[in-house]
Write a protein that holds these residues in place. Sequence first.
Motif, mmCIF file in Angstrom:
data_model
loop_
_atom_site.group_PDB
_atom_site.id
_atom_site.type_symbol
_atom_site.label_atom_id
_atom_site.label_comp_id
_atom_site.label_asym_id
_atom_site.label_seq_id
_atom_site.Cartn_x
_atom_site.Cartn_y
_atom_site.Cartn_z
ATOM 1 N N MET A 124 -6.285 20.906 -6.176
ATOM 2 C CA MET A 124 -4.845 21.085 -6.325
ATOM 3 C C MET A 124 -4.192 21.334 -4.970
ATOM 4 N N LYS A 125 -3.136 20.629 -4.696
ATOM 5 C CA LYS A 125 -2.335 20.843 -3.492
ATOM 6 C C LYS A 125 -0.982 20.174 -3.731
ATOM 7 N N PRO A 126 0.043 20.533 -2.951
ATOM 8 C CA PRO A 126 1.383 20.045 -3.289
ATOM 9 C C PRO A 126 1.499 18.523 -3.365
ATOM 10 N N ASN A 127 0.719 17.783 -2.558
ATOM 11 C CA ASN A 127 0.884 16.321 -2.628
ATOM 12 C C ASN A 127 0.146 15.703 -3.820
ATOM 13 N N ASN A 128 -0.573 16.522 -4.559
ATOM 14 C CA ASN A 128 -1.162 16.049 -5.814
ATOM 15 C C ASN A 128 -0.262 16.360 -7.008
ATOM 16 N N VAL A 145 0.863 -1.180 0.000
ATOM 17 C CA VAL A 145 0.000 0.000 0.000
ATOM 18 C C VAL A 145 0.903 1.234 0.000
ATOM 19 N N LEU A 146 0.621 2.160 -0.898
ATOM 20 C CA LEU A 146 1.425 3.385 -0.937
ATOM 21 C C LEU A 146 0.838 4.437 -0.013
ATOM 22 N N GLY A 147 -0.461 4.352 0.194
ATOM 23 C CA GLY A 147 -1.104 5.324 1.060
ATOM 24 C C GLY A 147 -2.587 5.330 0.810
ATOM 25 N N GLU A 148 -3.278 6.121 1.601
ATOM 26 C CA GLU A 148 -4.716 6.232 1.411
ATOM 27 C C GLU A 148 -5.069 7.693 1.236
ATOM 28 N N GLY A 149 -5.844 7.973 0.228
ATOM 29 C CA GLY A 149 -6.251 9.349 -0.015
ATOM 30 C C GLY A 149 -7.750 9.491 0.091
ATOM 31 N N THR A 150 -8.242 10.558 -0.476
ATOM 32 C CA THR A 150 -9.655 10.890 -0.396
ATOM 33 C C THR A 150 -10.542 9.795 -0.982
ATOM 34 N N TYR A 151 -10.081 9.189 -2.061
ATOM 35 C CA TYR A 151 -10.974 8.290 -2.777
ATOM 36 C C TYR A 151 -10.741 6.819 -2.458
ATOM 37 N N ALA A 211 -1.667 15.085 -10.546
ATOM 38 C CA ALA A 211 -2.415 13.834 -10.322
ATOM 39 C C ALA A 211 -3.845 14.161 -9.932
ATOM 40 N N ASP A 212 -4.706 13.177 -10.057
ATOM 41 C CA ASP A 212 -6.106 13.286 -9.616
ATOM 42 C C ASP A 212 -6.921 14.269 -10.430
ATOM 43 N N PHE A 213 -6.517 14.545 -11.674
ATOM 44 C CA PHE A 213 -7.305 15.450 -12.509
ATOM 45 C C PHE A 213 -8.675 14.862 -12.774
ATOM 46 N N VAL A 217 -7.658 3.544 -1.299
ATOM 47 C CA VAL A 217 -6.274 3.115 -1.079
ATOM 48 C C VAL A 217 -5.506 3.105 -2.405
ATOM 49 N N VAL A 218 -4.224 3.452 -2.340
ATOM 50 C CA VAL A 218 -3.368 3.385 -3.532
ATOM 51 C C VAL A 218 -2.314 2.297 -3.310
ATOM 52 N N TYR A 219 -2.220 1.388 -4.256
ATOM 53 C CA TYR A 219 -1.249 0.295 -4.173
ATOM 54 C C TYR A 219 -0.159 0.494 -5.208
ATOM 55 N N PRO A 233 -0.633 4.586 6.079
ATOM 56 C CA PRO A 233 -0.906 5.599 5.071
ATOM 57 C C PRO A 233 -0.518 6.965 5.599
ATOM 58 N N ARG A 234 0.039 7.747 4.674
ATOM 59 C CA ARG A 234 0.569 9.037 5.080
ATOM 60 C C ARG A 234 -0.465 9.883 5.807
ATOM 61 N N LYS A 235 -1.705 9.858 5.299
ATOM 62 C CA LYS A 235 -2.711 10.748 5.864
ATOM 63 C C LYS A 235 -2.981 10.439 7.328
ATOM 64 N N VAL A 251 3.479 0.291 -11.451
ATOM 65 C CA VAL A 251 2.380 1.257 -11.624
ATOM 66 C C VAL A 251 1.791 1.561 -10.249
ATOM 67 N N ALA A 252 0.951 2.575 -10.199
ATOM 68 C CA ALA A 252 0.200 2.879 -8.969
ATOM 69 C C ALA A 252 -1.269 2.629 -9.283
ATOM 70 N N ILE A 253 -1.920 1.827 -8.437
ATOM 71 C CA ILE A 253 -3.347 1.537 -8.667
ATOM 72 C C ILE A 253 -4.172 2.167 -7.556
ATOM 73 N N VAL A 286 -5.442 2.785 -12.937
ATOM 74 C CA VAL A 286 -4.006 2.479 -13.008
ATOM 75 C C VAL A 286 -3.261 3.707 -13.551
ATOM 76 N N PHE A 287 -2.274 4.166 -12.796
ATOM 77 C CA PHE A 287 -1.511 5.349 -13.191
ATOM 78 C C PHE A 287 -0.032 5.015 -13.328
ATOM 79 N N GLU A 288 0.664 5.845 -14.073
ATOM 80 C CA GLU A 288 2.117 5.695 -14.097
ATOM 81 C C GLU A 288 2.630 5.943 -12.676
ATOM 82 N N PHE A 289 3.675 5.259 -12.314
ATOM 83 C CA PHE A 289 4.217 5.334 -10.955
ATOM 84 C C PHE A 289 5.195 6.503 -10.845
ATOM 85 N N MET A 290 5.061 7.265 -9.772
ATOM 86 C CA MET A 290 5.929 8.431 -9.591
ATOM 87 C C MET A 290 6.717 8.301 -8.287
ATOM 88 N N GLU A 291 7.890 8.901 -8.276
ATOM 89 C CA GLU A 291 8.799 8.708 -7.147
ATOM 90 C C GLU A 291 8.458 9.501 -5.903
HETATM 91 N N1 LIG Z 1 1.019 7.665 -9.482
HETATM 92 C C1 LIG Z 1 1.519 7.468 -8.267
HETATM 93 N N2 LIG Z 1 2.778 7.007 -8.105
HETATM 94 C C2 LIG Z 1 3.290 6.808 -6.875
HETATM 95 N N3 LIG Z 1 2.639 7.071 -5.724
HETATM 96 C C3 LIG Z 1 1.374 7.539 -5.819
HETATM 97 C C4 LIG Z 1 0.747 7.764 -7.092
HETATM 98 N N4 LIG Z 1 -0.503 8.249 -6.876
HETATM 99 C C5 LIG Z 1 -0.643 8.311 -5.535
HETATM 100 N N5 LIG Z 1 0.470 7.895 -4.902
HETATM 101 C C6 LIG Z 1 0.701 7.853 -3.463
HETATM 102 O O1 LIG Z 1 -0.358 7.162 -2.839
HETATM 103 C C7 LIG Z 1 -0.719 7.807 -1.624
HETATM 104 C C8 LIG Z 1 -2.208 8.137 -1.670
HETATM 105 O O2 LIG Z 1 -2.451 8.996 -2.775
HETATM 106 P P1 LIG Z 1 -3.815 9.699 -3.053
HETATM 107 O O3 LIG Z 1 -3.660 10.487 -4.308
HETATM 108 O O4 LIG Z 1 -4.933 8.731 -2.992
HETATM 109 O O5 LIG Z 1 -3.994 10.612 -1.840
HETATM 110 P P2 LIG Z 1 -3.241 11.926 -1.447
HETATM 111 O O6 LIG Z 1 -2.763 12.646 -2.682
HETATM 112 O O7 LIG Z 1 -2.194 11.578 -0.431
HETATM 113 O O8 LIG Z 1 -4.390 12.735 -0.762
HETATM 114 P P3 LIG Z 1 -5.731 13.282 -1.412
HETATM 115 O O9 LIG Z 1 -6.583 12.151 -1.769
HETATM 116 O O10 LIG Z 1 -6.268 14.088 -0.309
HETATM 117 O O11 LIG Z 1 -5.322 14.071 -2.619
HETATM 118 C C9 LIG Z 1 0.168 9.028 -1.513
HETATM 119 O O12 LIG Z 1 1.258 8.716 -0.657
HETATM 120 C C10 LIG Z 1 0.662 9.263 -2.910
HETATM 121 O O13 LIG Z 1 1.948 9.862 -2.926
#
Ligand SMILES: Nc1ncnc2c1ncn2[C@@H]1O[C@H](COP(=O)(O)OP(=O)(O)OP(=O)(O)O)[C@@H](O)[C@H]1O
Length: 417
Positions: free
Chosen positions: A139-143, A21-27, A155-157, A29-31, A337-339, A42-44, A91-96
Amino acid sequence: MAEVDQFLSKKVADRYLKREVLGEGTYGVVYKAIDTKTGQTVAIKKIRLGKQKEGVNFTALREIKLLKELKDPNIIELTEAFPHKGNLHLVFEFMETDLEAVIRDRNIVLSPADIKSYIHMTLKGLAFCHRKWVLHRDMKPNNLLIGPNGQLKLADFGLARLFGSPDRRFTHQVFARWYRAPELLFGAKQYGSGVDVWAAACIFAELLLRRPFLQGNSDIDQLGKIFAAFGTPKPSQWPDLVHLPDYVEYQYVPAQPMRTLFPMASDDTLDLLSKMFTYDPKARISAQQALEHRYFSSIPLATEPALLPRPPPKRESVNSKVPDFNPGDGPTVLSPPRKQRRVMPHREGFDLNAQQMDEHGNENRQTAAGEKSGQAPMSLDFSVFGMRPPTRPTMNSADKSHLKRKLDLEFQLPEED
Ligand SMILES: Nc1ncnc2c1ncn2[C@@H]1O[C@H](COP(=O)(O)OP(=O)(O)OP(=O)(O)O)[C@@H](O)[C@H]1O
């Protein structure tokens, strides 16, 4: 028919091997996952469909198809979308890493040219989507994700429109408020691309100050913080304001000179910022106009993305191949998850002195690494630094276009009757 759909979505799902799991966001879990067809990481994003459990409707599918077609170097590519076990998987391209990690990293000094580069890429991504009539709205820095070659990608457009505005009741959404445009805070139901430009201005300010600029702890407080900085809007500045649904009169406070808010910034920086922070959304500069502002053509020119300072990748190599994966492995949670590691802000009042803001502002925000971020360095506004971290290997462009072509063949949507 439903069985065929289930079979197809299972087939697509089987293509990806889920990892941690990379983290959990608004919508949801991201794997991290491995695409077994290409060997790429990839990031799912697994989106809970909630009430729409019976499936994704055609409108949503159309929108997803549109999002898949949003292809730009500064937009995260949505390569695939499929329903599986009652969830929608994107499914998204994976970012560092992401811009939040850059801003919070106390070892990183951002020169004016670096800031220009990050904002330039942000505005380029925005302008592209706005041309296609797609708004971001969150829009916010973690997006703003950053790839191995320093490219910043939004991300998240379009997700806010597809799945509804993020629910602000969740604690982790509290930070999104800091980037909200005043028309949204006043309850505007009809709004446009100006909301993304306002958010980009907040991010620009955050890059300069190395801390979130306007940290309201409620919507009303957010407006208070905005007015304390830019003055209560006068009817001449924003004629439509009084007609907004949640309009309430605020006690008059005068604007602070931009120079006081951003003591280190150049005149061009302040001019562009003030145009992006224009109250009246109709008068606010557009992303495209901002790109044409002299700030971007004046010295220092924006740093090449590959030369930008950035933190070490949060996760392992982007190009990790399948062989190191054991198919018996289930998803392993490497870290919470970071949040969940974030805390609520407690800041009171608005400190107009940038140095003071720096001292107080970071207390309440934690870094992606889970550490409390203390005083972050202000960005410097007078020099371009010679010393850069070594560049990272990039995926070669032939591989990338091959991958894109392959993925474009996938996920053909059924036509509506
Ligand atoms: N394409 C990606 N490549 C690598 N890591 C990603 C990718 N998309 C999301 N992540 C990671 O997954 C975690 C959750 O991302 P997600 O976009 O769901 O939420 P967020 O951006 O942290 O918050 P919010 O949903 O409030 O925008 C974060 O740590 C984020 O960095």
